[in-house]
Design an enzyme around this catalytic site. Structure first.
Site, PDB file in Angstrom:
ATOM      1  N   ASP A   1      -3.916  23.217  -7.320  1.00 25.48           N
ATOM      2  CA  ASP A   1      -4.289  22.198  -8.302  1.00 25.48           C
ATOM      3  C   ASP A   1      -3.675  22.599  -9.637  1.00 25.48           C
ATOM      4  O   ASP A   1      -4.081  23.585 -10.254  1.00 25.48           O
ATOM      5  CB  ASP A   1      -5.814  22.113  -8.404  1.00 25.48           C
ATOM      6  CG  ASP A   1      -6.284  20.967  -9.299  1.00 25.48           C
ATOM      7  OD1 ASP A   1      -5.571  20.633 -10.270  1.00 25.48           O
ATOM      8  OD2 ASP A   1      -7.362  20.415  -9.035  1.00 25.48           O
TER       9      ASP A   1
ATOM     10  N   LYS B   1      -5.633  12.706 -16.048  1.00 27.63           N
ATOM     11  CA  LYS B   1      -5.859  13.512 -17.232  1.00 27.63           C
ATOM     12  C   LYS B   1      -4.618  13.527 -18.135  1.00 27.63           C
ATOM     13  O   LYS B   1      -4.328  12.536 -18.799  1.00 27.63           O
ATOM     14  CB  LYS B   1      -6.341  14.884 -16.798  1.00 27.63           C
ATOM     15  CG  LYS B   1      -7.688  14.769 -16.047  1.00 27.63           C
ATOM     16  CD  LYS B   1      -8.213  16.062 -15.548  1.00 27.63           C
ATOM     17  CE  LYS B   1      -9.640  15.929 -15.025  1.00 27.63           C
ATOM     18  NZ  LYS B   1      -9.773  15.079 -13.828  1.00 27.63           N
TER      19      LYS B   1
ATOM     20  N   ARG C   1       0.816  -1.211   0.000  1.00 29.02           N
ATOM     21  CA  ARG C   1       0.000   0.000   0.000  1.00 29.02           C
ATOM     22  C   ARG C   1       0.851   1.263   0.000  1.00 29.02           C
ATOM     23  O   ARG C   1       0.457   2.302  -0.544  1.00 29.02           O
ATOM     24  CB  ARG C   1      -0.919  -0.001   1.226  1.00 29.02           C
ATOM     25  CG  ARG C   1      -1.893   1.181   1.263  1.00 29.02           C
ATOM     26  CD  ARG C   1      -2.734   1.186   2.534  1.00 29.02           C
ATOM     27  NE  ARG C   1      -1.908   1.384   3.717  1.00 29.02           N
ATOM     28  CZ  ARG C   1      -1.880   0.568   4.760  1.00 29.02           C
ATOM     29  NH1 ARG C   1      -2.611  -0.538   4.756  1.00 29.02           N
ATOM     30  NH2 ARG C   1      -1.124   0.835   5.808  1.00 29.02           N
TER      31      ARG C   1
ATOM     32  N   TYR D   1     -12.425  23.093  -8.385  1.00 30.50           N
ATOM     33  CA  TYR D   1     -12.975  21.858  -8.934  1.00 30.50           C
ATOM     34  C   TYR D   1     -14.128  21.399  -8.044  1.00 30.50           C
ATOM     35  O   TYR D   1     -14.005  21.362  -6.811  1.00 30.50           O
ATOM     36  CB  TYR D   1     -11.836  20.847  -8.965  1.00 30.50           C
ATOM     37  CG  TYR D   1     -12.156  19.427  -9.304  1.00 30.50           C
ATOM     38  CD1 TYR D   1     -12.828  19.080 -10.470  1.00 30.50           C
ATOM     39  CD2 TYR D   1     -11.720  18.395  -8.468  1.00 30.50           C
ATOM     40  CE1 TYR D   1     -13.078  17.758 -10.791  1.00 30.50           C
ATOM     41  CE2 TYR D   1     -11.959  17.072  -8.774  1.00 30.50           C
ATOM     42  CZ  TYR D   1     -12.646  16.753  -9.931  1.00 30.50           C
ATOM     43  OH  TYR D   1     -12.887  15.433 -10.233  1.00 30.50           O
TER      44      TYR D   1
END
Length: 399
Positions: free
Chosen positions: A187, A212, A62, A115
Site C-alpha cells: 500500500d 487521497k 465496466r 489499514y
C-alpha cells in the site's frame, strides 16, 4: 506526449497519459460515459473479446474507456510498471489485488499495522473463503523468511503504516519473497507514486487509495493497482472483470486532473507537515511525533534510503489524559475537523486506538494517539489552532 522513462518525474507527471491528437487536439482526455461499446461486425466483436485484456481495446464500459486508460497509463508510467487498473476505491484496489492471487488453502502474510479495512477483509471475507492470514511485525525485515510457509502466496506491506508510521525494509522482504515465488504487494498511498517506487524495490503490485493525494481535493473515490509486469496485470484485470470492479468516469477524470498538480501540492504538504511536526516535538503534552521525515524517528534511516519525500500525514502520542480532555481538545478545533480520509487540501484530525488493530505486536504507547493530516493552510494558523487545543486539553484534564 512523452515516452516512458525519457523525461524526469515532474515532466512525466505533467504529460503522461495524454493523447490530444486522438481527441481533436484537446489537452485533457474527455470523460467517456459509456456502458455499451459497439462493434461494426461479427469479426470485430470477436476480435474485441479475444483481445479484451489489451490496454488499447475497449469492449464494455465496466472494463474501462479512454478516460480510464489516461489515468492508468499515467500512474503506471510514474511507478515504472507495465500497467495499472482503476477501481472504485482504495479498498477495492486492495481487495482486487488480494483476491486475484489467493484461493482456499493459501496463506497470507499481512503487516500488523495494516489499514483497518484491509485487516477486516483479511479476517472476514478471506477467512470465510479458506485463506489463512498471519500478521507480522512491521519491522521484521528479512526475518520474514522464518514466517514463510509452503502455502504462503502473498506478502502484503504498507510503508509507513497509516496509523503508527513504521517504515518497512521493503527490499529485504521482497528479496525473500522472490526466492520463494511469493507475490508481494504494498500500500503506497502515503508516499504516492512520486515519493516511493515499490516496483523498483522488487514489489509486484503497488496499491493506491487515489481518493487521497492523487485526487487531492476530497471530492472523488478511486483506487489504483499498479502491476510490475504483463502477467500480473492480466491476472488482476481478468479478476476485476470477473468480480465487477470498475471506476466511475467522472471520478477518474478528477483523479487525472488532480494528478497533474500532485508534485506541487506534495511539496507544500511536506513543508507544512515538517513545520508542524517539529513544533509538536516541543510541546510538553506530546510524548512522541510519528513522522519518518524527522531525523529522530525510528524509521528515518530506511525512509531516507528508499523514499524521496514525505507526505502530510503524521501521528502524535499524547501524555496520558482523560478521554473527555481529549474530546475537549478535538471538539473545539477550527482548522482540524475530524474525518477519516486524508490527502486533500485541508487539514484533519482523528483520534485512534492502534492497540485494537494489533495481534503480532503490542502497542504500548502511554497515552492516546491522534492522527493529523497537514493540509495546505498557513502552518502558523495551524499551530495556533493546535495551541488552543492543547490549552483546552490541559484545562479539562485539570478540572
Amino acid at each position: 506526449m512523452t515516452k516512458k522513462n525519457k523525461h524526469r518525474q515532474d515532466t512525466v507527471l505533467t504529460h503522461a497519459g495524454l493523447t490530444p491528437w486522438d481527441h481533436h487536439g484537446i489537452v485533457n482526455p474527455p470523460v467517456y460515459h459509456a456502458s455499451t461499446i459497439l462493434s461494426p461486425s461479427v469479426a470485430a466483436l470477436k476480435q474485441r473479446n479475444a483481445t479484451r485484456w489489451n490496454k488499447d481495446v475497449y469492449s464494455y464500459g465496466r472494463s474501462g474507456t479512454p478516460t480510464t486508460r489516461a489515468l492508468e497509463d499515467a500512474v503506471a508510467e510514474l511507478e515504472g510498471g507495465y500497467g495499472s487498473i482503476a477501481t472504485s476505491s482504495g479498498l477495492a484496489a486492495v481487495t482486487l489485488a488480494l483476491t486475484a492471487h489467493l484461493k482456499a488453502g493459501d496463506h497470507l502474510l499481512m503487516i500488523d499495522s495494516a489499514y483497518g479495512p484491509t485487516r477486516t477483509f483479511s479476517d472476514g471475507i478471506l477467512d470465510r473463503f479458506g485463506v489463512r492470514t498471519t500478521y507480522y511485525d512491521p519491522l521484521v525485515g528479512g526475518g520474514i523468511a522464518a514466517l514463510v510457509e509452503d502455502d504462503t502466496r502473498v506478502i502484503y506491506m504498507e510503508s509507513p503504516g497509516s496509523l503508527t508510521f513504521e517504515v518497512q525494509d521493503v527490499p529485504a522482504i521482497a528479496a525473500v519473497a522472490r526466492t520463494r515465488g511469493i507475490t508481494t504487494m504494498l500500500d503506497n498511498t502515503w508516499a504516492t507514486p512520486l515519493f516511493l517506487k515499490p516496483l523498483a524495490l522488487g514489489v509486484d503490485v503497488s496499491i493506491h487509495a487515489a481518493t487521497k493525494y492523487i485526487v487531492g481535493h476530497s471530492d472523488a473515490m478511486l483506487g489504483l493497482a499498479v502491476c510490475a509486469d504483463e502477467r500480473t496485470y492480466v491476472r488482476l484485470k481478468s479478476c476485476a472483470n470477473e468480480i465487477g470492479h470498475s471506476a466511475a468516469p467522472d471520478d477518474v477524470y478528477l483523479a487525472t486532473r488532480g494528478l497533474r498538480t500532485l508534485a506541487v501540492r506534495l511539496k507544500q504538504h511536506q513543508e507544512n507537515a515538517l513545520t508542524i511536526a517539529r513544533w509538536l516535538q516541543s510541546r510538553p503534552e506530546v510524548v512522541r511525533v510519528m513522522y519518518p521525515a524527522l531525523e529522530d524517528d525510528p524509521g528515518h534511516a530506511i525512509w531516507k534510503r528508499d523514499f524521496t519525500g514525505a507526505s502530510g500525514l503524521l501521528g502524535m502520542v499524547l501524555r496520558p489524559s482523560p478521554q473527555d480532555a481529549l474530546a475537549a481538545m478535538l471538539d473545539g478545533m477550527t482548522l482540524f475537523p475530524m474525518g477519516y480520509c486524508w490527502g486533500g487540501y485541508c487539514s484533519l484530525a482523528v483520534p485512534s486506538d492502534p492497540a485494537r488493530l494489533r495481534t503480532a505486536t503490542a502497542w504500548t504507547a502511554p497515552g492516546p494517539v491522534v492522527r493529523l493530516h497537514i493540509g495546505l493552510e498557513d502552518p502558523l494558523d495551524l499551530i495556533e489552532d493546535l495551541e488552543r487545543g492543547f490549552e483546552r486539553l490541559n484545562a479539562a484534564a485539570a478540572a
